[in-house]
Design a protein around this motif. Structure first.
Motif, PDB file in Angstrom:
ATOM      1  N   UNK A   1       0.817  -1.216   0.000  1.00 13.83           N
ATOM      2  CA  UNK A   1       0.000   0.000   0.000  1.00 13.83           C
ATOM      3  C   UNK A   1       0.850   1.266   0.000  1.00 13.83           C
ATOM      4  N   UNK A   2       1.947   1.246   0.725  1.00 15.35           N
ATOM      5  CA  UNK A   2       2.766   2.452   0.846  1.00 15.35           C
ATOM      6  C   UNK A   2       3.412   2.839  -0.478  1.00 15.35           C
ATOM      7  N   UNK A   3       3.533   1.898  -1.394  1.00 20.66           N
ATOM      8  CA  UNK A   3       4.133   2.209  -2.688  1.00 20.66           C
ATOM      9  C   UNK A   3       3.118   2.765  -3.680  1.00 20.66           C
ATOM     10  N   UNK A   4       1.838   2.789  -3.319  1.00 19.29           N
ATOM     11  CA  UNK A   4       0.798   3.264  -4.231  1.00 19.29           C
ATOM     12  C   UNK A   4       0.584   4.764  -4.083  1.00 19.29           C
ATOM     13  N   UNK A   5       0.049   5.362  -5.147  1.00 16.63           N
ATOM     14  CA  UNK A   5      -0.249   6.792  -5.119  1.00 16.63           C
ATOM     15  C   UNK A   5      -1.609   7.025  -4.466  1.00 16.63           C
ATOM     16  N   UNK A   6      -1.944   8.288  -4.233  1.00 17.80           N
ATOM     17  CA  UNK A   6      -3.216   8.639  -3.602  1.00 17.80           C
ATOM     18  C   UNK A   6      -4.376   8.170  -4.474  1.00 17.80           C
ATOM     19  N   UNK A   7      -4.277   8.377  -5.788  1.00 18.97           N
ATOM     20  CA  UNK A   7      -5.347   7.968  -6.701  1.00 18.97           C
ATOM     21  C   UNK A   7      -5.556   6.453  -6.664  1.00 18.97           C
TER      22      UNK A   7
ATOM     23  N   UNK B   1      -3.322   5.130   5.611  1.00 20.25           N
ATOM     24  CA  UNK B   1      -2.248   5.517   4.697  1.00 20.25           C
ATOM     25  C   UNK B   1      -2.669   6.677   3.811  1.00 20.25           C
ATOM     26  N   UNK B   2      -3.923   6.685   3.423  1.00 24.31           N
ATOM     27  CA  UNK B   2      -4.432   7.770   2.585  1.00 24.31           C
ATOM     28  C   UNK B   2      -4.361   9.104   3.315  1.00 24.31           C
ATOM     29  N   UNK B   3      -4.765   9.114   4.564  1.00 26.64           N
ATOM     30  CA  UNK B   3      -4.706  10.369   5.320  1.00 26.64           C
ATOM     31  C   UNK B   3      -3.257  10.813   5.546  1.00 26.64           C
ATOM     32  N   UNK B   4      -2.350   9.873   5.782  1.00 27.44           N
ATOM     33  CA  UNK B   4      -0.937  10.218   5.950  1.00 27.44           C
ATOM     34  C   UNK B   4      -0.351  10.811   4.671  1.00 27.44           C
ATOM     35  N   UNK B   5      -0.694  10.206   3.524  1.00 31.67           N
ATOM     36  CA  UNK B   5      -0.163  10.701   2.256  1.00 31.67           C
ATOM     37  C   UNK B   5      -0.732  12.069   1.912  1.00 31.67           C
ATOM     38  N   UNK B   6      -2.002  12.299   2.225  1.00 35.56           N
ATOM     39  CA  UNK B   6      -2.610  13.597   1.948  1.00 35.56           C
ATOM     40  C   UNK B   6      -1.966  14.665   2.827  1.00 35.56           C
ATOM     41  N   UNK B   7      -1.754  14.371   4.102  1.00 35.47           N
ATOM     42  CA  UNK B   7      -1.092  15.335   4.989  1.00 35.47           C
ATOM     43  C   UNK B   7       0.334  15.598   4.532  1.00 35.47           C
ATOM     44  N   UNK B   8       0.995  14.557   4.062  1.00 32.84           N
ATOM     45  CA  UNK B   8       2.373  14.695   3.589  1.00 32.84           C
ATOM     46  C   UNK B   8       2.429  15.604   2.357  1.00 32.84           C
ATOM     47  N   UNK B   9       1.461  15.451   1.462  1.00 28.32           N
ATOM     48  CA  UNK B   9       1.462  16.228   0.220  1.00 28.32           C
ATOM     49  C   UNK B   9       0.931  17.641   0.396  1.00 28.32           C
ATOM     50  N   UNK B  10      -0.092  17.800   1.219  1.00 29.29           N
ATOM     51  CA  UNK B  10      -0.777  19.091   1.299  1.00 29.29           C
ATOM     52  C   UNK B  10      -0.615  19.787   2.650  1.00 29.29           C
ATOM     53  N   UNK B  11      -0.019  19.144   3.596  1.00 24.18           N
ATOM     54  CA  UNK B  11       0.140  19.729   4.918  1.00 24.18           C
ATOM     55  C   UNK B  11      -1.143  19.658   5.716  1.00 24.18           C
TER      56      UNK B  11
END
Length: 75
Positions: A11-17, A61-71
């Motif tokens: 999962x961690x290797x996948x993009x947000x989409x 993971x989705x929420x972590x990636x969104x926070x990482x990308x958008x703050x």
């Protein structure tokens, strides 16, 4: 325990989409499992819980990636 680490690594290797698409498929699968269970057609009822756990991991993971990308500016 080993499958959990492999699932999270995948999962961690996948993009947000990709994660959003995967979550959509899992929610559809969960709905189908619940429908089958309500009609007493589902033999492996443990799959409902497993699917819920997978959806929760994807959401995390989705929420972590969104926070990482958008703050923290996202609501």
């Amino acid at each position: 325990m080993k499958w959990k680490a492999l699932f999270m690594k995948e999962l961690s290797s996948k993009s947000v989409k990709e994660l959003v698409d995967m979550r959509r498929k899992m929610k559809k699968e969960l709905f189908e499992l619940k429908s089958k269970n309500a009609m007493r057609w589902l033999k492996e009822t443990h799959k409902i819980g497993d699917t819920k756990v997978k959806i929760a991991r994807i959401n995390t993971l989705l929420s972590l990636k969104i926070k990482e990308n958008y703050g923290n500016n996202m609501k």
